[in-house]
Write an enzyme that holds these catalytic residues in place. Sequence first.
Site, PDB file in Angstrom:
ATOM      1  CG  ASP A 119      -2.011  -1.029   1.190  1.00 14.18           C
ATOM      2  OD1 ASP A 119      -2.476  -1.352   0.083  1.00 14.18           O
ATOM      3  OD2 ASP A 119      -2.408  -1.507   2.258  1.00 14.18           O
ATOM      4  CG  ASP A 137      -6.876  -1.259  -1.360  1.00 12.62           C
ATOM      5  OD1 ASP A 137      -7.203  -2.460  -1.474  1.00 12.62           O
ATOM      6  OD2 ASP A 137      -5.899  -0.881  -0.706  1.00 12.62           O
TER       7      ASP A 137
END
Length: 160
Positions: A119, A137
């Site tokens: 991430d 995401d």
Amino acid sequence: MKQTGIKWLWLSLATIIIDLWTKYIVVQRFELYESVNVLPIFNLTYVRNYGAAFSFLADHGGWQKYFFLGLAIVISLGLIVMLWRNQAVKKLENSAYALIIGGAIGNAIDRAYNGYVVDFFDFYWDIYHYPVFNVADIAIVVSAGLLILEAFLDKKKKSD
């Protein structure tokens, strides 16, 4: 022969490629936890997520890797069936399903290869940081918005 929504899988593939490419760039150019300020409310920050959304189940000994991999595969297969059954003209619904598949598979590939998900998008206000996330995401969240929009538009069509 009617065209099905399966032709929207190109969007899944594009999502997977962009997701994995951006993760690769981050891993190659950043040290773990390195952060670069881009805007007063946004950093690029390399972190590893061993769980799911908001690091859910991140500290549970490793079994969650296989659980989330299996979940991504089952959900993706189910959505591929839904695309196959859908008419190609259902653009919002089909693109939403394709984005979910792309996001789920992008994160699943990362999880299978690394044991975690990379991430790097870090939004914050003052000392409050939103959980760091990635392109996969974003695809999943956008797809949820598209499905909500489709539901409103469908309801409006039925009431007219």
